[in-house]
Design a protein around this motif. Structure first.
Motif, PDB file in Angstrom:
ATOM      1  N   GLU A   1       6.879  -5.039  -4.262  1.00  0.00           N
ATOM      2  CA  GLU A   1       5.976  -5.159  -5.406  1.00  0.00           C
ATOM      3  C   GLU A   1       4.574  -5.547  -4.965  1.00  0.00           C
ATOM      4  O   GLU A   1       3.574  -5.049  -5.499  1.00  0.00           O
ATOM      5  N   LYS A   2       4.501  -6.456  -4.020  1.00  0.00           N
ATOM      6  CA  LYS A   2       3.198  -6.923  -3.546  1.00  0.00           C
ATOM      7  C   LYS A   2       2.411  -5.790  -2.896  1.00  0.00           C
ATOM      8  O   LYS A   2       1.185  -5.700  -3.056  1.00  0.00           O
ATOM      9  N   ASP A   3       3.099  -4.913  -2.169  1.00  0.00           N
ATOM     10  CA  ASP A   3       2.417  -3.767  -1.570  1.00  0.00           C
ATOM     11  C   ASP A   3       2.034  -2.740  -2.622  1.00  0.00           C
ATOM     12  O   ASP A   3       0.984  -2.103  -2.517  1.00  0.00           O
ATOM     13  N   ALA A   4       2.878  -2.568  -3.613  1.00  0.00           N
ATOM     14  CA  ALA A   4       2.645  -1.523  -4.610  1.00  0.00           C
ATOM     15  C   ALA A   4       1.322  -1.726  -5.348  1.00  0.00           C
ATOM     16  O   ALA A   4       0.635  -0.754  -5.673  1.00  0.00           O
ATOM     17  N   VAL A   5       0.940  -2.983  -5.603  1.00  0.00           N
ATOM     18  CA  VAL A   5      -0.305  -3.205  -6.346  1.00  0.00           C
ATOM     19  C   VAL A   5      -1.533  -2.953  -5.489  1.00  0.00           C
ATOM     20  O   VAL A   5      -2.651  -2.883  -6.018  1.00  0.00           O
ATOM     21  N   ARG A   6      -1.349  -2.789  -4.183  1.00  0.00           N
ATOM     22  CA  ARG A   6      -2.480  -2.474  -3.304  1.00  0.00           C
ATOM     23  C   ARG A   6      -2.617  -0.980  -3.043  1.00  0.00           C
ATOM     24  O   ARG A   6      -3.550  -0.566  -2.350  1.00  0.00           O
ATOM     25  N   LEU A   7      -1.711  -0.174  -3.564  1.00  0.00           N
ATOM     26  CA  LEU A   7      -1.791   1.266  -3.356  1.00  0.00           C
ATOM     27  C   LEU A   7      -2.877   1.865  -4.246  1.00  0.00           C
ATOM     28  O   LEU A   7      -3.131   1.376  -5.351  1.00  0.00           O
ATOM     29  N   PRO A   8      -3.528   2.917  -3.790  1.00  0.00           N
ATOM     30  CA  PRO A   8      -4.535   3.567  -4.633  1.00  0.00           C
ATOM     31  C   PRO A   8      -3.937   4.050  -5.947  1.00  0.00           C
ATOM     32  O   PRO A   8      -2.732   4.351  -6.036  1.00  0.00           O
ATOM     33  N   ALA A   9      -4.762   4.104  -6.968  1.00  0.00           N
ATOM     34  CA  ALA A   9      -4.308   4.549  -8.287  1.00  0.00           C
ATOM     35  C   ALA A   9      -3.682   5.935  -8.189  1.00  0.00           C
ATOM     36  O   ALA A   9      -4.206   6.822  -7.506  1.00  0.00           O
ATOM     37  N   GLY A  10      -2.563   6.106  -8.874  1.00  0.00           N
ATOM     38  CA  GLY A  10      -1.893   7.398  -8.915  1.00  0.00           C
ATOM     39  C   GLY A  10      -0.857   7.620  -7.835  1.00  0.00           C
ATOM     40  O   GLY A  10      -0.096   8.590  -7.906  1.00  0.00           O
ATOM     41  N   VAL A  11      -0.804   6.743  -6.823  1.00  0.00           N
ATOM     42  CA  VAL A  11       0.203   6.883  -5.771  1.00  0.00           C
ATOM     43  C   VAL A  11       1.538   6.346  -6.288  1.00  0.00           C
ATOM     44  O   VAL A  11       1.623   5.205  -6.744  1.00  0.00           O
ATOM     45  N   LYS A  12       2.557   7.168  -6.219  1.00  0.00           N
ATOM     46  CA  LYS A  12       3.869   6.799  -6.745  1.00  0.00           C
ATOM     47  C   LYS A  12       4.869   6.670  -5.603  1.00  0.00           C
ATOM     48  O   LYS A  12       5.091   7.617  -4.842  1.00  0.00           O
ATOM     49  N   VAL A  13       5.450   5.487  -5.480  1.00  0.00           N
ATOM     50  CA  VAL A  13       6.527   5.254  -4.518  1.00  0.00           C
ATOM     51  C   VAL A  13       7.575   4.392  -5.203  1.00  0.00           C
ATOM     52  O   VAL A  13       7.307   3.723  -6.211  1.00  0.00           O
ATOM     53  N   ALA A  14       8.780   4.384  -4.656  1.00  0.00           N
ATOM     54  CA  ALA A  14       9.814   3.506  -5.173  1.00  0.00           C
ATOM     55  C   ALA A  14       9.485   2.068  -4.787  1.00  0.00           C
ATOM     56  O   ALA A  14       8.910   1.799  -3.731  1.00  0.00           O
ATOM     57  N   VAL A  15       9.861   1.138  -5.654  1.00  0.00           N
ATOM     58  CA  VAL A  15       9.546  -0.272  -5.446  1.00  0.00           C
ATOM     59  C   VAL A  15      10.818  -1.093  -5.559  1.00  0.00           C
ATOM     60  O   VAL A  15      11.576  -0.953  -6.530  1.00  0.00           O
ATOM     61  N   LEU A  16      11.061  -1.933  -4.560  1.00  0.00           N
ATOM     62  CA  LEU A  16      12.177  -2.872  -4.612  1.00  0.00           C
ATOM     63  C   LEU A  16      11.671  -4.167  -5.235  1.00  0.00           C
ATOM     64  O   LEU A  16      10.843  -4.870  -4.648  1.00  0.00           O
TER      65      LEU A  16
END
Length: 330
Positions: free
Chosen positions: A288-303
């Motif tokens: 989750e912490k990494d997911a909020v640093r991804l550029p807008a629109g990038v979709k990955v699975a989140v644990l």
């Protein structure tokens, strides 16, 4: 930053010995700063910190403690963060629709999903804004070594698998301040996960008469990961801990990439990860912490994980004793 390997080895390691004088100076200066008397804010302050540099599980701990304060003790908590890695000094109220990690850091974006969150490098000013917004308790994510805002209760988070490394102050080791100088500022420990590295710290806490709250990170939707082919990536304090969790859930990790804590992901990072996932016929997954640093629109699975305490009643009693039923003017 990425923690160097020698921090986890014996303090007699050549690099640790070489850097020990610098660590002595850094630790002494920070300890004197830590000992300064702070100023009370307008409402009680619960600090969730750690003894070392890097991640130990402070943000999941802060989220779990806020839930207890709100749902079981009837409090109205707000989060206060320095906003590490962000450029805004604050005080500013976090709005995930307006702010990104570059402005206010990654942890505040996670905290703001649960409660009002204020970013402020001036912790005292930040606590005042929290109170203006209706909070009767401030949950401060990090800041154990910051003396400006006086804490009513400080809980230090320890990763059971990492402990305090070689026990030396930065840069010879991961400690922010020599451990003996930090104990007087701590009201208890939260020890997360399994492992023997955290046992000596927990035992010393018990010897000093401090409560030790054992806890574990519980993944949400564990069944989604069984036999799933994944390329896992993480820029947190201990990426291997994330990879081990996926393995324990039955995921088939066909690629793993660790980045420094708070790593700002660039297009070339993500392109390389996508190519690897496509080549392996796998899904990309991160924290989750990494997911909020991804550029807008990038979709990955989140644990996603939540923190569960082994004895929540004992923790609830300590919180009630130290943070509730107190009337103090600012």
């Amino acid at each position: 930053m990425r923690a160097p390997d020698f921090w986890t080895r014996a303090p007699s390691h050549p690099l640790a010995r070489l850097l020990a004088p610098a660590g002595y100076v850094y630790g002494a200066v920070t300890a004197r700063r830590m000992d300064r008397p702070g100023t009370f804010g307008p409402c009680p302050v619960l600090c969730v910190g750690n003894f070392t540099l890097g991640g130990a599980g402070k943000t999941p701990s802060a989220l779990a403690l806020a839930r207890i304060l709100r749902d079981e003790l009837g409090r109205h908590p707000a989060f206060l963060s320095r906003g590490y890695g962000g450029r805004l000094a604050g005080p500013v109220v976090v709005d995930p629709t307006l702010h990104g990690a570059a402005e206010i850091g990654d942890e505040p974006l996670l905290l703001a999903q649960s409660a009002v969150t204020v970013v402020s490098r001036d912790r005292l000013a930040g606590s005042s804004l929290c109170a203006e917004l209706g909070a009767d308790t401030v949950v401060m994510d990090d800041g154990l070594q910051n003396p400006h805002l006086r804490k009513d209760l400080a809980l230090a988070v320890v990763d059971a698998g990492a402990g305090i490394g070689n026990g030396l102050p930065f840069p010879a080791g991961p400690l922010r301040v020599p451990l003996a100088r930090q104990w007087p500022h701590v009201g208890g420990l939260i020890v997360i996960g399994d492992g023997q590295a955290g046992d000596p710290v927990a035992q010393e806490a018990v010897t000093r008469g401090l409560p030790v709250h054992r806890a574990r990170l519980v993944p949400e939707g564990p069944e989604r990961w069984k036999d799933r082919r994944v390329v896992a990536f993480a820029g947190i304090g201990r990426p291997q801990k994330f990879f081990d969790t996926l393995t324990d859930l039955g995921a088939r990790i066909v690629g793993a990439r660790g980045f420094p804590d708070h790593h700002p992901y660039r297009a070339d990072d993500l392109d390389a990860l996508r190519r690897l996932a496509d080549r392996e016929g796998a899904s990309l997954v991160t924290t989750e912490k990494d997911a909020v640093r991804l550029p807008a629109g990038v979709k990955v699975a989140v644990l996603r994980v939540t923190l569960a305490f082994d004895d929540p009643a004992a923790l609830r009693r300590q919180l009630a004793d130290r943070l509730t039923g107190r009337d103090r003017s600012p």
